[in-house]
Design an enzyme around this catalytic site. Structure first.
Site, PDB file in Angstrom:
ATOM      1  N   CYS A   2      74.285  36.009  59.962  1.00  0.00           N
ATOM      2  CA  CYS A   2      74.147  37.453  59.775  1.00  0.00           C
ATOM      3  C   CYS A   2      73.356  37.785  58.510  1.00  0.00           C
ATOM      4  CB  CYS A   2      75.516  38.088  59.649  1.00  0.00           C
ATOM      5  SG  CYS A   2      76.596  37.700  61.010  1.00  0.00           S
ATOM      6  N   ARG A  32      67.059  33.952  59.383  1.00  0.00           N
ATOM      7  CA  ARG A  32      68.428  33.448  59.378  1.00  0.00           C
ATOM      8  C   ARG A  32      68.947  33.224  60.785  1.00  0.00           C
ATOM      9  NH1 ARG A  32      71.161  35.058  54.323  1.00  0.00           N
ATOM     10  NH2 ARG A  32      73.123  35.128  55.432  1.00  0.00           N
ATOM     11  N   TRP A  78      74.905  37.406  63.961  1.00  0.00           N
ATOM     12  CA  TRP A  78      74.921  36.098  64.614  1.00  0.00           C
ATOM     13  C   TRP A  78      76.367  35.927  65.084  1.00  0.00           C
ATOM     14  CZ3 TRP A  78      77.133  31.172  63.974  1.00  0.00           C
ATOM     15  CH2 TRP A  78      76.438  30.114  64.572  1.00  0.00           C
ATOM     16  N   ASN A 104      79.206  40.335  56.554  1.00  0.00           N
ATOM     17  CA  ASN A 104      78.948  38.911  56.812  1.00  0.00           C
ATOM     18  C   ASN A 104      80.200  38.145  56.432  1.00  0.00           C
ATOM     19  OD1 ASN A 104      76.332  39.597  57.313  1.00  0.00           O
ATOM     20  ND2 ASN A 104      75.437  38.401  55.636  1.00  0.00           N
ATOM     21  N   GLY A 105      80.462  37.050  57.135  1.00  0.00           N
ATOM     22  CA  GLY A 105      81.623  36.230  56.785  1.00  0.00           C
ATOM     23  C   GLY A 105      82.642  36.267  57.912  1.00  0.00           C
ATOM     24  N   GLU A 491      66.740  11.365  54.500  1.00  0.00           N
ATOM     25  CA  GLU A 491      66.209  12.726  54.505  1.00  0.00           C
ATOM     26  C   GLU A 491      65.213  12.914  55.656  1.00  0.00           C
ATOM     27  OE1 GLU A 491      67.039  15.419  53.443  1.00  0.00           O
ATOM     28  OE2 GLU A 491      65.278  16.690  53.409  1.00  0.00           O
ATOM     29  N   LYS A 495      65.737  15.594  58.757  1.00  0.00           N
ATOM     30  CA  LYS A 495      64.741  16.609  59.122  1.00  0.00           C
ATOM     31  C   LYS A 495      64.449  16.524  60.623  1.00  0.00           C
ATOM     32  CE  LYS A 495      64.808  18.762  56.303  1.00  0.00           C
ATOM     33  NZ  LYS A 495      65.472  18.595  55.060  1.00  0.00           N
ATOM     34  N   GLU A 498      67.503  17.790  62.678  1.00  0.00           N
ATOM     35  CA  GLU A 498      67.926  19.191  62.617  1.00  0.00           C
ATOM     36  C   GLU A 498      66.903  20.173  63.172  1.00  0.00           C
ATOM     37  OE1 GLU A 498      68.747  20.524  58.627  1.00  0.00           O
ATOM     38  OE2 GLU A 498      66.941  19.602  57.849  1.00  0.00           O
ATOM     39  N   HIS A 514      73.171  -5.678  61.414  1.00  0.00           N
ATOM     40  CA  HIS A 514      74.631  -5.766  61.558  1.00  0.00           C
ATOM     41  C   HIS A 514      75.150  -4.815  62.630  1.00  0.00           C
ATOM     42  CE1 HIS A 514      74.918  -8.457  58.140  1.00  0.00           C
ATOM     43  NE2 HIS A 514      74.101  -7.646  57.479  1.00  0.00           N
ATOM     44  N   LYS A 611      71.238  28.615  56.538  1.00  0.00           N
ATOM     45  CA  LYS A 611      70.597  28.217  55.281  1.00  0.00           C
ATOM     46  C   LYS A 611      71.653  28.011  54.196  1.00  0.00           C
ATOM     47  CE  LYS A 611      66.983  27.494  52.670  1.00  0.00           C
ATOM     48  NZ  LYS A 611      66.407  26.145  52.857  1.00  0.00           N
TER      49      LYS A 611
END
Ligand code: F6R
Length: 616
Positions: A2, A32, A78, A104-105, A491, A495, A498, A514, A611
């Site tokens: 949101c 977002r 959202w 939001n939340g 990293e 990337k 995601e 292994h 984010k």
């Protein structure tokens, strides 16, 4: 996730209707991800409009541009509680339609509040947790509270995470706000004051900000600000909420962010723009470091252990930080994923330093680890990109990366600038303990890193683009490295996972035999990240993979012997091995970006990701 905007203006502040300004601010939050849009504006009339859909379509359909007024709120939702349908979009209103709320939340006690309010005759129109807020305000006003007191009381009974902005027609010259856990920022413009979940929302109008802290609430008028601190949780009784006034003057900050920084500037996606901004972000970060470091270096020198806590990409930067501290600064150091850190804190105490790395400065897992470290008496150093965010505020020392706003959900420029900061800090400690020659070499290469990064980006973009056409058809990939190459492999794999949704796993290369190697068959992609001295060891790992038909992509320094046994080669400039990780990640960021695009995904809005992660 949101997004919130709230604006209150003096008459004639803008030469376009407030509805258009709200739309613009919401567009700046579009990255977002969201499913519904809405606004409320008070001018000659009070309008609340909302709908499922994209900002441009909803704004056109509901005629955002034709509504003007002096106070307004907007929201991109959202879905969390209830499906993405019109009735669940924000703003939510009370029974009389006099209070409009964006939030939001997640409210933890909304079910019990809703039940109590229902029994008192309040009628709910949505499935959301948010809708209890306008009804609570209405309820307290009915009991005789003044509008602002009713708002404060309503906030005091909420449990959970919230950033809230409210218009109440009974106090129309004020925008009420409250924050707990979910970020909320005040923007102070010439003729208007803004409230937003994210600075880029209003950056076009002002760069003067106050970042609100947890437990703060208050109101803004077109010319003034009142911030109070909630002193204790409230009950559904008739006691006024207990608050005290906050002196915020010294917290007003003028950011060196420009509106252009929060725009795509001709790039198809923010992520690609941010990948290309890395040379500049690195230069600004390194230049900025000189001023702030001495006290921190003293504390690091005196410390016993140096413990890193961080999540995701920031954890990968921390792994490098720990390697640098061990090898350069000769300090015992280790990095922990912040959500796991609590199980490692029992032997951390006053003589230790915890370094919390978080670009947003708001990641709740990292904040919890910081609080735990402080409880144990450790000193905390925050490394963040967001001034005055929660983690820097709660830390003893702060170093800011100067990456500018990072809008793409996948972290890129904040990662490389974090690594530069951690390398610089380690170098400064190393300098105090001697070992001058190697330090000079690393320092020289770190100073050159913006230029070297720029050359890597321009050299390989076209190749990577064509490589992504092969990679887009793959379902799995391994990323392997040793030493400094392991965090880069991790990293790179994150990337790819995601944003391109390819199952990419990273391992220390020595570990692959292994177990993981069992998965390797003909044309299985394996990316090797070689930083320098571990080349000989990696050679046998590549051979093992080749023997099973793997498709080998290697990133290594110029002249590496590994290239002769690899299918795809990315030659890095000859920098010192401590500096190399900053360069080696660049092709992997681009590889993930172009593969995501080739697969038809929007890299700026990866599914299911936010984010800033403010839930545990
Ligand atoms: C990945 C990514 C996340 C963040 C993580 C921590 O591209 O962006 O993994 O790195 O959520 O975020 P910060 O650094 O804000 O604490």
């Amino acid at each position: 996730m949101c997004g919130i905007i709230g604006i209150i203006t003096v008459p004639g502040a803008f030469n376009e209707p407030l509805g258009s300004i709200i739309k613009k601010c919401l567009k700046n939050l579009e990255y977002r991800g969201y499913d519904s849009v809405g606004f409320a504006i008070l001018g000659d009339i009070f309008v609340v409009r909302k709908s499922k859909g994209k900002i441009d379509d909803v704004a056109f359909g509901l005629g955002f541009d034709k509504y003007d007024g002096f106070v307004g709120i907007g929201h991109t939702r959202w879905a969390t509680h209830g499906p993405p349908v019109d009735k669940n979009a924000h703003p939510h209103t009370d029974c009389l339609g006099r209070v409009a709320v964006v939030h939001n939340g997640v409210l933890e006690n909304y079910l019990e509040l809703k039940e109590i309010l229902r029994r008192k005759g309040h009628v709910f129109k949505s499935d959301t947790d948010t809708e209890v807020i306008p009804h609570l305000i209405e309820e307290f006003k009915k009991r005789g509270f003044q509008p602002y007191e009713a708002f404060k009381k309503a906030i005091s009974v909420l449990r959970g995470a919230y950033a809230v902005v409210v218009i109440d027609l009974d106090e129309p010259n004020k925008l009420f706000f409250a924050r707990n856990t979910s970020p909320l920022i005040i923007g102070i413009g010439e003729n208007a004051i803004f409230l937003a979940s994210d600075i880029p929302a209003f950056l076009e109008y002002t760069n003067k900000v106050i970042v609100l802290e947890d437990g703060e609430l208050g109101y803004v008028t077109s010319r003034g600000i009142l911030i109070e601190k909630l002193l204790k949780p409230g009950e559904l009784d008739d006691e006024l909420a207990m608050t005290e006034i906050v002196d915020y003057k010294s917290r007003i900050k003028v950011l060196d962010w420009t509106p252009e920084m929060a725009k795509k500037g001709g790039y198809p996606h923010f992520m690609l723009k941010e990948i290309h901004e890395q040379p500049g972000a690195l230069a600004a970060t390194i230049a900025g470091l000189k001023e702030e470091i001495d006290g921190i270096v003293d504390a690091l020198l005196k410390s016993d252990k140096i413990i890193f806590v961080a999540a995701g990409t920031s954890y990968h930067a921390s792994l490098l930080g720990a390697l640098y501290m061990n090898n350069l600064a000769e300090k015992w150091s280790m990095a922990f994923i912040s959500s796991e850190a609590r199980w490692w804190m029992s032997n951390i105490g006053e003589e230790d330093i915890v370094i919390a790395v978080s670009q947003s400065g708001e990641t709740i897992d990292t904040l919890v680890a910081v609080r735990e470290a402080k409880r144990n008496g450790a000193k905390v150093l925050a490394v963040s990109n967001i001034i005055d965010s929660a983690i820097p505020r709660e830390s003893d020392f702060v170093v800011y990366t100067k990456a500018g706003p990072e809008i793409g959900v996948a972290a890129t420029k904040t990662f490389t600038t974090q690594v530069a900061v951690l390398l610089y800090l380690s170098l400064k400690v190393a300098e105090r303990i001697g070992n001058k020659r190697i330090i000079e070499e690393i320092k020289n290469d770190l100073a050159k890193v913006p230029e070297l990064a720029s050359s890597v980006l321009s050299r390989y973009e076209a190749r990577i683009k064509s490589l992504s056409r092969i990679l887009k058809k793959k379902t799995n990939a391994f990323y392997l490295g040793r030493g400094f190459g392991v965090p880069i492999a991790m990293e790179g794999a994150l990337k790819m996972k995601e944003i391109a949704y390819i199952h990419a796993e990273a391992y220390p290369a020595g570990e692959s035999k292994h177990g993981p190697i069992a998965l390797v068959e003909k044309d299985f992609p394996v990316v090797f990240t070689s930083i320098g001295e571990e080349e000989e060891l990696l050679q046998s790992n590549i051979e093992e993979m080749r023997a099973r038909g793997a498709w080998i992509i290697t990133i290594a320094r110029k002249g590496s012997r590994l290239f002769s046994i690899s299918d795809e080669k990315f030659e890095m400039p000859n920098a010192n091995e401590y500096v190399m990780p900053i360069l080696s990640i660049l092709p992997l960021q681009m590889l993930a970006y172009y593969t995501a695009v080739a697969r038809g995904y929007d890299p700026d809005k990866p599914r299911n990701l936010a984010k800033t992660v403010t839930v545990i």
